[in-house]
Design a protein around this motif. Structure first.
Motif, PDB file in Angstrom:
ATOM      1  N   ASP A  22      -9.953 -12.384   9.292  1.00 61.55           N
ATOM      2  CA  ASP A  22     -10.311 -11.018   8.930  1.00 61.55           C
ATOM      3  C   ASP A  22     -10.138 -10.077  10.125  1.00 61.55           C
ATOM      4  OD1 ASP A  22     -10.889 -11.786   6.373  1.00 61.55           O
ATOM      5  OD2 ASP A  22     -13.069 -11.789   6.619  1.00 61.55           O
ATOM      6  N   ARG A  23     -10.510 -10.541  11.305  1.00 61.44           N
ATOM      7  CA  ARG A  23     -10.346  -9.696  12.487  1.00 61.44           C
ATOM      8  C   ARG A  23      -8.864  -9.567  12.860  1.00 61.44           C
ATOM      9  NH1 ARG A  23     -12.931  -5.453  14.444  1.00 61.44           N
ATOM     10  NH2 ARG A  23     -11.990  -4.944  16.456  1.00 61.44           N
ATOM     11  N   LYS A  24      -8.110 -10.637  12.683  1.00 58.66           N
ATOM     12  CA  LYS A  24      -6.676 -10.588  12.990  1.00 58.66           C
ATOM     13  C   LYS A  24      -5.975  -9.514  12.166  1.00 58.66           C
ATOM     14  CE  LYS A  24      -4.246 -14.424  13.229  1.00 58.66           C
ATOM     15  NZ  LYS A  24      -3.583 -15.670  12.764  1.00 58.66           N
ATOM     16  N   LEU A  25      -6.334  -9.410  10.894  1.00 57.11           N
ATOM     17  CA  LEU A  25      -5.721  -8.413  10.028  1.00 57.11           C
ATOM     18  C   LEU A  25      -5.972  -6.999  10.555  1.00 57.11           C
ATOM     19  CD1 LEU A  25      -6.678 -10.017   6.611  1.00 57.11           C
ATOM     20  CD2 LEU A  25      -4.348  -9.705   7.446  1.00 57.11           C
ATOM     21  N   LYS A  26      -7.166  -6.755  11.076  1.00 58.41           N
ATOM     22  CA  LYS A  26      -7.488  -5.429  11.602  1.00 58.41           C
ATOM     23  C   LYS A  26      -6.809  -5.163  12.937  1.00 58.41           C
ATOM     24  CE  LYS A  26     -12.065  -5.206   9.406  1.00 58.41           C
ATOM     25  NZ  LYS A  26     -13.535  -5.109   9.635  1.00 58.41           N
ATOM     26  N   VAL A  27      -6.892  -6.138  13.843  1.00 56.96           N
ATOM     27  CA  VAL A  27      -6.348  -5.932  15.184  1.00 56.96           C
ATOM     28  C   VAL A  27      -4.826  -5.836  15.152  1.00 56.96           C
ATOM     29  CG1 VAL A  27      -6.127  -6.950  17.484  1.00 56.96           C
ATOM     30  CG2 VAL A  27      -8.303  -7.067  16.276  1.00 56.96           C
ATOM     31  N   GLY A  28      -4.186  -6.685  14.330  1.00 56.83           N
ATOM     32  CA  GLY A  28      -2.730  -6.641  14.248  1.00 56.83           C
ATOM     33  C   GLY A  28      -2.225  -5.274  13.838  1.00 56.83           C
ATOM     34  N   ALA A  29      -2.859  -4.701  12.811  1.00 52.68           N
ATOM     35  CA  ALA A  29      -2.447  -3.371  12.355  1.00 52.68           C
ATOM     36  C   ALA A  29      -2.695  -2.330  13.436  1.00 52.68           C
ATOM     37  CB  ALA A  29      -3.204  -3.009  11.077  1.00 52.68           C
ATOM     38  N   ALA A  30      -3.831  -2.441  14.147  1.00 50.94           N
ATOM     39  CA  ALA A  30      -4.153  -1.475  15.196  1.00 50.94           C
ATOM     40  C   ALA A  30      -3.155  -1.540  16.348  1.00 50.94           C
ATOM     41  CB  ALA A  30      -5.566  -1.726  15.711  1.00 50.94           C
ATOM     42  N   VAL A  36       0.517 -10.574   7.578  1.00 49.97           N
ATOM     43  CA  VAL A  36       0.397 -11.071   6.209  1.00 49.97           C
ATOM     44  C   VAL A  36      -0.167 -12.493   6.282  1.00 49.97           C
ATOM     45  CG1 VAL A  36       1.589 -11.651   4.067  1.00 49.97           C
ATOM     46  CG2 VAL A  36       2.343  -9.673   5.428  1.00 49.97           C
ATOM     47  N   VAL A  37      -1.232 -12.745   5.534  1.00 49.31           N
ATOM     48  CA  VAL A  37      -1.806 -14.089   5.452  1.00 49.31           C
ATOM     49  C   VAL A  37      -1.434 -14.684   4.101  1.00 49.31           C
ATOM     50  CG1 VAL A  37      -3.936 -15.440   5.400  1.00 49.31           C
ATOM     51  CG2 VAL A  37      -3.720 -13.507   6.982  1.00 49.31           C
ATOM     52  N   ILE A  38      -0.833 -15.854   4.114  1.00 49.86           N
ATOM     53  CA  ILE A  38      -0.583 -16.598   2.877  1.00 49.86           C
ATOM     54  C   ILE A  38      -1.649 -17.678   2.791  1.00 49.86           C
ATOM     55  CG2 ILE A  38       1.033 -18.028   1.594  1.00 49.86           C
ATOM     56  CD1 ILE A  38       3.318 -16.652   3.004  1.00 49.86           C
ATOM     57  N   ALA A  39      -2.455 -17.624   1.726  1.00 50.05           N
ATOM     58  CA  ALA A  39      -3.600 -18.521   1.609  1.00 50.05           C
ATOM     59  C   ALA A  39      -3.626 -19.165   0.224  1.00 50.05           C
ATOM     60  CB  ALA A  39      -4.896 -17.749   1.852  1.00 50.05           C
ATOM     61  N   PRO A  40      -4.182 -20.368   0.102  1.00 53.22           N
ATOM     62  CA  PRO A  40      -4.313 -21.017  -1.215  1.00 53.22           C
ATOM     63  C   PRO A  40      -5.456 -20.396  -2.009  1.00 53.22           C
ATOM     64  CG  PRO A  40      -5.248 -22.411   0.496  1.00 53.22           C
ATOM     65  CD  PRO A  40      -4.673 -21.223   1.199  1.00 53.22           C
ATOM     66  N   GLY A  41      -5.182 -19.986  -3.243  1.00 51.01           N
ATOM     67  CA  GLY A  41      -6.199 -19.325  -4.052  1.00 51.01           C
ATOM     68  C   GLY A  41      -6.283 -19.865  -5.460  1.00 51.01           C
ATOM     69  N   HIS A  45      -2.041 -13.682  -6.507  1.00 51.93           N
ATOM     70  CA  HIS A  45      -2.282 -12.252  -6.431  1.00 51.93           C
ATOM     71  C   HIS A  45      -2.211 -11.802  -4.972  1.00 51.93           C
ATOM     72  CE1 HIS A  45      -6.307 -13.826  -5.570  1.00 51.93           C
ATOM     73  NE2 HIS A  45      -6.663 -12.633  -5.115  1.00 51.93           N
ATOM     74  N   VAL A  46      -2.114 -10.490  -4.793  1.00 44.44           N
ATOM     75  CA  VAL A  46      -2.030  -9.906  -3.451  1.00 44.44           C
ATOM     76  C   VAL A  46      -3.254  -9.041  -3.222  1.00 44.44           C
ATOM     77  CG1 VAL A  46      -0.730  -8.402  -1.905  1.00 44.44           C
ATOM     78  CG2 VAL A  46       0.488  -9.953  -3.453  1.00 44.44           C
ATOM     79  N   GLU A  47      -3.897  -9.233  -2.086  1.00 44.93           N
ATOM     80  CA  GLU A  47      -5.075  -8.457  -1.705  1.00 44.93           C
ATOM     81  C   GLU A  47      -4.715  -7.570  -0.515  1.00 44.93           C
ATOM     82  OE1 GLU A  47      -9.578  -9.237   0.070  1.00 44.93           O
ATOM     83  OE2 GLU A  47      -8.430 -10.901  -0.791  1.00 44.93           O
ATOM     84  N   GLN A  48      -4.670  -6.281  -0.726  1.00 46.50           N
ATOM     85  CA  GLN A  48      -4.311  -5.352   0.341  1.00 46.50           C
ATOM     86  C   GLN A  48      -5.508  -5.115   1.241  1.00 46.50           C
ATOM     87  OE1 GLN A  48      -1.019  -4.349   0.162  1.00 46.50           O
ATOM     88  NE2 GLN A  48      -1.178  -3.541   2.240  1.00 46.50           N
ATOM     89  N   ARG A  49      -5.335  -5.261   2.540  1.00 52.16           N
ATOM     90  CA  ARG A  49      -6.416  -5.048   3.498  1.00 52.16           C
ATOM     91  C   ARG A  49      -6.178  -3.816   4.373  1.00 52.16           C
ATOM     92  NH1 ARG A  49      -9.880  -9.285   4.814  1.00 52.16           N
ATOM     93  NH2 ARG A  49     -10.312 -10.507   2.934  1.00 52.16           N
ATOM     94  N   GLY A  50      -5.140  -3.074   4.097  1.00 50.03           N
ATOM     95  CA  GLY A  50      -4.812  -1.910   4.902  1.00 50.03           C
ATOM     96  C   GLY A  50      -3.328  -1.641   4.788  1.00 50.03           C
ATOM     97  N   PRO A  51      -2.844  -0.584   5.462  1.00 54.60           N
ATOM     98  CA  PRO A  51      -1.428  -0.235   5.327  1.00 54.60           C
ATOM     99  C   PRO A  51      -0.479  -1.316   5.851  1.00 54.60           C
ATOM    100  CG  PRO A  51      -2.495   1.056   7.061  1.00 54.60           C
ATOM    101  CD  PRO A  51      -3.582   0.369   6.319  1.00 54.60           C
ATOM    102  N   ASN A  52      -0.921  -2.105   6.831  1.00 56.28           N
ATOM    103  CA  ASN A  52      -0.066  -3.142   7.407  1.00 56.28           C
ATOM    104  C   ASN A  52      -0.768  -4.502   7.427  1.00 56.28           C
ATOM    105  OD1 ASN A  52       2.364  -1.690   8.149  1.00 56.28           O
ATOM    106  ND2 ASN A  52       1.090  -0.615   9.648  1.00 56.28           N
ATOM    107  N   ALA A  53      -1.618  -4.739   6.452  1.00 53.09           N
ATOM    108  CA  ALA A  53      -2.368  -6.001   6.420  1.00 53.09           C
ATOM    109  C   ALA A  53      -2.656  -6.377   4.975  1.00 53.09           C
ATOM    110  CB  ALA A  53      -3.678  -5.852   7.197  1.00 53.09           C
ATOM    111  N   ARG A  54      -2.356  -7.609   4.630  1.00 53.96           N
ATOM    112  CA  ARG A  54      -2.647  -8.068   3.277  1.00 53.96           C
ATOM    113  C   ARG A  54      -2.719  -9.594   3.232  1.00 53.96           C
ATOM    114  NH1 ARG A  54       2.792  -6.896   3.305  1.00 53.96           N
ATOM    115  NH2 ARG A  54       4.196  -8.378   2.289  1.00 53.96           N
ATOM    116  N   ILE A  55      -3.332 -10.077   2.156  1.00 52.45           N
ATOM    117  CA  ILE A  55      -3.418 -11.515   1.911  1.00 52.45           C
ATOM    118  C   ILE A  55      -2.637 -11.816   0.645  1.00 52.45           C
ATOM    119  CG2 ILE A  55      -4.946 -13.474   1.483  1.00 52.45           C
ATOM    120  CD1 ILE A  55      -7.162 -11.918   2.878  1.00 52.45           C
ATOM    121  N   VAL A  56      -1.725 -12.755   0.730  1.00 55.83           N
ATOM    122  CA  VAL A  56      -0.957 -13.219  -0.423  1.00 55.83           C
ATOM    123  C   VAL A  56      -1.574 -14.547  -0.856  1.00 55.83           C
ATOM    124  CG1 VAL A  56       1.288 -13.979  -1.277  1.00 55.83           C
ATOM    125  CG2 VAL A  56       1.148 -12.073   0.361  1.00 55.83           C
ATOM    126  N   TRP A  57      -2.261 -14.528  -1.986  1.00 51.17           N
ATOM    127  CA  TRP A  57      -2.897 -15.738  -2.501  1.00 51.17           C
ATOM    128  C   TRP A  57      -1.910 -16.474  -3.414  1.00 51.17           C
ATOM    129  CZ3 TRP A  57      -7.665 -16.986  -0.647  1.00 51.17           C
ATOM    130  CH2 TRP A  57      -8.444 -15.968  -0.114  1.00 51.17           C
TER     131      TRP A  57
END
Length: 390
Positions: A22-30, A36-41, A45-57
């Protein structure tokens, strides 16, 4: 730079890895990167965490030993997701099957293996240390070492957060090991959050007076965390000094731990704390953090306790030991309830004499932002030659 993290350990109810990602997504964009995190879900679906951060489930199967987690079971779908993202750099956050899968991905991007797990310490050493020496155990698990050496040959970096783990990996024949200690969320944990009234209430829950020592244990209720051993140690130390223990966590062993402590009025288990600010207040209001797991690759909770101003009482191996030594804490022989009891009793005695306490000067750990700035800079140094070659 576009970074894709294939993270098999990321889950809605995850612990340290979830906090880290979660912190990586914020710091990377900053820092101007796309993460982009690819995670097993449970479903695609895609979860947008910001303009340059998201999780691909990606729809994946439940992990049979812990239903809080899933594992990638469709290699073609995983490769297709990577191809769509076209990353500049690929991370893998598990040394298991997903690491082998991504090692064989035909893409051209450089890649790093992040050692979020230390399976030998978590399982092999924990099971066999009482009956065999480490070299013997390593020889018995040579297949795993061959697996790691193969990954080392496929990955540009193997990132370890612990000097102790790095030394073992290098000794085991890996050549691309880089030590980069992780850190804590900036601005969350602080000694200034200490609440003496909360401390009194927690001790009262443990049926102890304000003068007693309040210990805190935080983490998953899983076998490798060794909570029963710590409970035994606290009970033994409690026969010498008034000591209370408050446990915070969740996991498949919770019911067994509740049964174990039910007869002891000085040990209490709180409901899971999901709010980081509330956890920070509880942590700052204890007297010391106790930890039992010698298989931590970094030990986020120990770093958070340091940031909260707490002394650490930890086993003498793994990431928790690194944190304790760096902050002048207590270490004891791993897996020994008697040794842990002696360390707890020594701390309690010193505290009663006014020699130590949560207001002692404890060097704080680095922040996650420091860690990620160093990590991403190392990635950029690897990406540039690949771009030139292309």
């Amino acid at each position: 730079m576009k970074i894709v993290d294939v993270c098999a350990f990321y889950a809605p109810k995850g612990g340290g890895v979830r906090t880290y990602i979660d912190r990586k997504l914020k710091v990377g964009a900053a820092l101007g990167h796309e993460v982009v995190v690819i995670a097993p879900g449970a479903h695609d679906h895609v979860e947008q965490r910001g303009p340059n951060a998201r999780i691909v489930w990606l729809k994946s199967q439940l992990f049979p030993l812990d239903f809080n987690y899933r594992y990638f079971n469709d290699t073609e779908a995983l490769y297709a997701a990577l191809d769509r993202e076209a990353p500049d750099f690929v991370e893998v956050s598990s040394p298991w099957r997903s690491a082998s899968t991504i090692a064989d991905w035909p893409g051209n991007a450089p890649r790093a293996l992040i050692m979020h797990a230390d399976p030998l310490s978590a399982y092999a050493y924990r099971w066999l240390d009482p009956v065999a020496k480490r070299p013997t155990i390593d020889r018995a698990f040579d297949r795993y070492w061959r697996h790691l050496r193969r990954l080392d040959g496929k990955y540009d970096m193997v990132v370890s957060a612990s000097p102790g783990l790095s030394a073992r990996l290098v000794e085991g024949g890996l050549r691309h090991v880089v030590t980069n200690p992780m850190g804590v969320d900036p601005g969350v944990f602080s000694p200034r959050l200490r609440d003496e009234d909360l401390r009194r209430r927690l001790l009262a829950m443990c049926e102890l007076p304000e003068s007693a020592t309040l210990l805190l244990g935080v983490g998953r209720f899983a076998p490798e965390k060794r909570w029963p051993m710590l409970v035994e140690a606290v009970e033994a130390a409690g026969s010498r000094h008034p000591v209370g223990l408050v446990l915070v966590g969740q996991g498949r062993d919770r019911k067994a731990i509740v049964r174990r402590v039910s007869a002891n009025p000085h040990i209490r288990i709180l409901k899971p704390i999901t709010d980081r600010g509330e956890l920070a207040r509880v942590m700052a209001s204890a007297d010391a953090l106790v930890h039992g797991c010698e298989a931590e690759t970094f030990c986020m909770v120990a770093a958070e306790a340091r940031a909260s101003g707490l002394p650490l009482i930890a086993p003498d191996e793994g990431g928790a030991a690194d944190q304790a030594r760096a902050s002048g804490g207590w270490t004891y022989a791993s897996a020994s309830a008697a040794a842990a009891a002696d360390a707890i009793a020594d701390y309690a005695a010193r505290r009663e004499r006014g020699e130590t306490g949560p207001h002692a000067i404890i060097p704080p750990p680095r922040t996650m932002d420091d860690h990620f700035a160093e990590l991403f800079a190392s990635y950029e140094r690897l990406v540039t030659p690949h771009r030139r070659a292309a």
